[in-house]
Each structure stands twice: as C-alpha cells, then as structure tokens.
Design an enzyme around this catalytic site. Sequence first.
Site, short mmCIF file in Angstrom:
data_model
loop_
_atom_site.label_atom_id
_atom_site.label_comp_id
_atom_site.label_asym_id
_atom_site.label_seq_id
_atom_site.Cartn_x
_atom_site.Cartn_y
_atom_site.Cartn_z
N ASP A 115 16.20 46.54 30.69
CA ASP A 115 17.49 46.98 31.24
C ASP A 115 17.59 48.51 31.21
O ASP A 115 17.91 49.16 32.22
CB ASP A 115 18.61 46.34 30.38
CG ASP A 115 19.98 46.42 31.02
OD1 ASP A 115 20.07 46.79 32.20
OD2 ASP A 115 20.97 46.10 30.32
N THR B 213 12.98 37.33 26.12
CA THR B 213 11.90 37.28 25.11
C THR B 213 11.74 38.56 24.30
O THR B 213 10.83 38.66 23.48
CB THR B 213 10.53 36.95 25.76
OG1 THR B 213 10.13 38.06 26.58
CG2 THR B 213 10.58 35.68 26.57
N1 AR6 Z 1 8.87 46.18 32.60
C1 AR6 Z 1 8.68 44.85 32.39
N2 AR6 Z 1 9.05 44.21 31.25
C2 AR6 Z 1 9.64 44.96 30.29
C3 AR6 Z 1 9.87 46.34 30.42
C4 AR6 Z 1 9.47 46.95 31.63
N3 AR6 Z 1 9.65 48.25 31.87
N4 AR6 Z 1 10.46 46.78 29.27
C5 AR6 Z 1 10.58 45.71 28.45
N5 AR6 Z 1 10.08 44.61 29.06
P1 AR6 Z 1 14.37 42.78 26.75
P2 AR6 Z 1 16.13 40.43 26.57
C6 AR6 Z 1 9.97 43.23 28.57
O1 AR6 Z 1 14.56 43.10 25.32
O2 AR6 Z 1 15.30 39.87 25.48
C7 AR6 Z 1 18.87 44.83 26.65
O3 AR6 Z 1 19.40 45.74 25.73
C8 AR6 Z 1 10.01 42.98 27.08
O4 AR6 Z 1 8.73 43.25 26.50
O5 AR6 Z 1 14.37 43.89 27.72
O6 AR6 Z 1 16.55 39.53 27.70
C9 AR6 Z 1 19.93 44.19 27.51
O7 AR6 Z 1 20.96 45.10 27.82
C10 AR6 Z 1 10.34 41.50 27.06
O8 AR6 Z 1 9.17 40.71 27.25
O9 AR6 Z 1 15.50 41.72 27.28
C11 AR6 Z 1 20.42 43.07 26.63
O10 AR6 Z 1 21.36 43.53 25.69
C12 AR6 Z 1 11.23 41.32 28.30
O11 AR6 Z 1 11.07 42.50 29.07
C13 AR6 Z 1 19.17 42.62 25.93
O12 AR6 Z 1 18.30 43.75 25.92
C14 AR6 Z 1 12.70 41.13 27.96
O13 AR6 Z 1 13.02 41.95 26.86
C15 AR6 Z 1 18.48 41.51 26.67
O14 AR6 Z 1 17.43 41.03 25.88
#
Ligand code: AR6
Length: 181
Positions: free
Chosen positions: A31, A115
């Site tokens: 995000d 995740t």
């Molecule tokens: N490109 C692709 N995947 C990514 C990237 C990127 N640039 N950066 C991280 N990931 P997360 P959630 C992966 O934590 O668990 C936020 O604060 C990461 O390794 O981004 O759904 C929101 O505002 C993981 O596999 O999202 C919410 O508050 C995946 O993206 C909360 O985090 C999801 O990790 C949502 O948590």
Amino acid sequence: MQVILGNITQLKVDAIVNAANTSLLGGGGVDGAIHKAAGPELVDECRSLRGCKTGDAKLTKGYRLPARFIIHTVGPVWQGGDCGEPELLAQCYRKCMEIAIEQKFESIAFPCISTGIYKYPKDLAGEIAVKICYEQMQKNGAPQNITFCCFDWDNHEVYERIVAVLRLKNDSQDENVFSSD
Ligand code: AR6
C-alpha cells in the site's frame, strides 16, 4: 496466469491490485509503495471513496504508475482462521476480478493480499488466490493476463507450486492458460 517475483508498482498492466486498509488512505507494505509511486493525487481520489470494507474493492486511476488503474481491496487480518478469514479473502479476489471484467481489463496483477502485515498464512492465502482467479477467468474468459506478483521467495514458491498443480490438472484441456518464469 503467471507467477513472478517483483515489485508490483513497476508493472505495466491495465490494473494492479492494492492490499489496502479500510481507510484507503495509505499505509505500509505494498500500500505504501503504491501510494509513493502513484503520487499524491492518489490519496485525494481515495479520500473521495470514503473507505472500503474488508472483502470489498474499489477502483482508482493509476496516476504516475505504469499501470492505468488501481483496484484497492482490503484483506482480512489473520486471527486463526475461524473468524471468516477464508471467505473474506476469497471475496477480495472475486471483487477485484469482477471489477476487471466490468472494466474490460485485459491484464491485472495481484500482490499476495493479507500475507504481510495482516499475517495470513502464505500457503492458505495462495490457494484461495489462485482458485478464485482461475474460477473467474474460466467463467468469464477474462482478463486474459493474470499476474501473481510475489515480493518474497516464500510466496513465489507457494504460488509456483499451486499453479503447477493446477496446470497439471488442466494440461489435457488448455496448455496455454498458464505460464511462469
Ligand atoms: N510489490 C509487490 N508485493 C509487495 C510489495 C511490492 N512493492 N511490497 C510488499 N509486498 P502487506 P497486508 C507484499 O503487508 O498483509 C498496509 O499497511 C508483501 O511482501 O503490504 O494485506 C495496509 O495499509 C506481502 O506478501 O499487506 C494495511 O494496513 C504482500 O505484499 C495492511 O498493510 C501483502 O503485504 C495490509 O496488510
């Protein structure tokens, strides 16, 4: 369907999916990376959407991203699995696919929703992601190009395995549905 290891903000597709929170006003993880890369106009449009419920999805423009649009969805926080997490995660993928179909997008890229910060077990989340996207793609014939963009090797391995099993099952029917690098 393809599985890649990479940064979703760099993908030139019709839409990338954001793993957002209910405020839609930005956060950490993917995000934060999407908001940073898209620029400040994104949060202005997000503010006008008045949030998003867990399991739902909303569309914005992509602004400075190579992707034309962003589909923001809110995955469930993992609480052990008995609080409706699988249904809510499935709903995220279904809603994103519905928006893509409605908008006639040909390409969409998903991160591994829930995740990271939300701590959903990667293998369980991957099963749901691939199953729902595959079902929707079969049902609607679109979008033709679905990318699962993994950011870590663990998720990459999980998705490769799940897609490989599905590919084996479908080998006799359509060999061109899947690809991976
Ligand atoms: N490109 C692709 N995947 C990514 C990237 C990127 N640039 N950066 C991280 N990931 P997360 P959630 C992966 O934590 O668990 C936020 O604060 C990461 O390794 O981004 O759904 C929101 O505002 C993981 O596999 O999202 C919410 O508050 C995946 O993206 C909360 O985090 C999801 O990790 C949502 O948590």
